[in-house]
Enzyme design. Structure first.
Site, short mmCIF file in Angstrom:
data_model
loop_
_atom_site.label_atom_id
_atom_site.label_comp_id
_atom_site.label_asym_id
_atom_site.label_seq_id
_atom_site.Cartn_x
_atom_site.Cartn_y
_atom_site.Cartn_z
N ASP A 113 3.35 4.99 -10.36
CA ASP A 113 3.42 3.53 -10.52
C ASP A 113 3.58 3.09 -11.98
O ASP A 113 2.79 2.26 -12.48
CB ASP A 113 2.14 2.87 -9.95
CG ASP A 113 1.81 3.32 -8.53
OD1 ASP A 113 2.74 3.54 -7.75
OD2 ASP A 113 0.60 3.44 -8.22
N GLU B 241 6.51 -3.71 -1.45
CA GLU B 241 5.49 -3.65 -2.50
C GLU B 241 6.16 -3.37 -3.85
O GLU B 241 7.38 -3.23 -3.93
CB GLU B 241 4.45 -2.55 -2.20
CG GLU B 241 5.02 -1.16 -2.18
CD GLU B 241 4.01 -0.07 -1.81
OE1 GLU B 241 2.84 -0.37 -1.53
OE2 GLU B 241 4.42 1.11 -1.78
O1 FUB Z 1 -0.34 4.10 -5.97
C1 FUB Z 1 -0.88 3.37 -4.90
C2 FUB Z 1 0.17 2.51 -4.28
O2 FUB Z 1 1.26 3.32 -3.85
C3 FUB Z 1 0.80 1.50 -5.20
O3 FUB Z 1 0.00 0.39 -5.45
C4 FUB Z 1 2.05 1.23 -4.44
O4 FUB Z 1 3.02 0.49 -5.14
C5 FUB Z 1 2.49 2.62 -4.09
O5 FUB Z 1 3.17 3.25 -5.14
#
Ligand code: FUB
Length: 321
Positions: free
Chosen positions: A16, A223
């Site tokens: 991320d 997301e």
């Molecule tokens: O790393 C945890 C979660 O997985 C992140 O918040 C999302 O964007 C995905 O990458």
């Protein structure tokens, strides 16, 4: 020496990445993935992260430095677990680290921590940002100095449970023909510690102005939002989740509506995909992660980068791995 499409560091698992230029260097704010024996599921229990490390490079050709522990869960009074994808920004002598974590009731919230150095260590505020929810904050300061936070993630990130403006654990899921769930955007206060106004839902449409539908899994928001500006246009890029792409949409305004444009990055090894885009030395770079270093273990990911280009109409040329 850092190399394109190679893990920036191999002594930690990182994911991320939010990349920024501070003090003339590239600073990367990733999640810090850890090993554990817990379950793997659609709720994201496998992402059990407990702290953040900040990485930096003098330039894309330089070695990557790990600045050590920047913030730990035990030093965040309101949080209980799962420190997921963070972001950072700078204003008036202070660096701000924005991060999601579950509160003591298990609801994802977004908090802020501050430091005098881009490398931390960061000191967390006592409470999460009032009115914040879900995950994946990305903070963008526009040329007029107005600051916006983009955020939200489905499934483990709980965004679909906030449709009424309140957290409803049993909220009904949208049907495939309904408009997709949108990322949220909230303008931040001058001191960047609170929301100036309530978060609004972002609309993404096709070229004809029709909202992208919940069943359109190749294009709908899932997301990992990121905002950058190129030649005066606002580029909102994000993960499509179930179809594992990084895609983007553009607008003339920071809060949209946005028009879907296309793919930046096709699926990488691992379930999640998450990115940021930054300009350094007149070139543009995509920071992303995959699970290649761990042999495909999805909660043990590694941050990488690659140069990014635009065509003469401002369309992003997809990055080929
Ligand atoms: O790393 C945890 C979660 O997985 C992140 O918040 C999302 O964007 C995905 O990458």
């Amino acid at each position: 020496m850092a190399e394109q499409h190679k893990p920036l560091v191999t002594h930690l698992y990182t994911a991320d990445p939010s990349a920024h230029v501070f003090e003339g260097k590239l600073y990367i704010y990733p999640s810090h993935d850890i090993d554990h024996d817990g379950p793997t599921n659609d709720n994201g229990d496998q992402y059990a992260m407990e702290d953040y490390h900040v990485l930096s490079m003098d330039s894309p050709d330089s070695p990557c430095v790990d600045h050590g522990l920047a913030l730990h869960l035990k030093d965040v009074p309101w949080a209980s677990q799962q420190m997921w994808a963070p972001d950072a920004t700078y204003r008036k002598g202070t660096y701000y680290l924005f991060f999601p974590a579950r509160d003591k009731e298990g609801i994802f919230r977004i908090g802020v921590a501050t430091s005098e150095s881009p490398a931390g260590p960061f000191a967390a505020q006592e409470q999460y940002i009032e009115g914040s929810f879900s995950i994946d904050p990305a903070v963008f300061i526009d040329e007029d100095e107005r600051a916006y936070m983009y955020f939200g993630g489905l499934w483990g990130g709980q965004l679909e449970k906030w449709q009424t403006g309140e957290f409803r654990p049993d909220a009904p899921e949208k049907g495939p023909e309904e408009p997709a769930y949108g990322a949220r955007v909230a303008e931040l206060s001058e001191d960047l510690l609170s929301f100036r106004s309530a978060p609004q839902e972002i609309v993404i449409t096709d070229e004809a102005g029709t909202p992208i539908l919940a069943g359109d899994e190749d294009r709908r928001y899932f997301e990992g939002p990121w905002m950058h500006k190129y030649n005066g246009k606002y580029y909102l890029s994000y993960s499509t989740g179930t179809t594992h792409k990084i895609v983007y949409a553009t607008s003339d305004k920071p809060c949209g509506p946005f028009v879907f444009q296309g793919t930046i990055l096709n699926p990488v090894l691992g379930w999640t995909t998450h990115h940021s885009i930054v300009e350094f030395g007149g070139k543009w770079y995509l920071f992303y992660h995959d699970a290649s270093l761990s042999g495909g273990v999805d909660h043990k990911r590694s941050v990488k980068f690659a140069e990014l280009s635009y065509d003469e109409d401002g369309r992003i040329i997809p990055v080929v791995i």
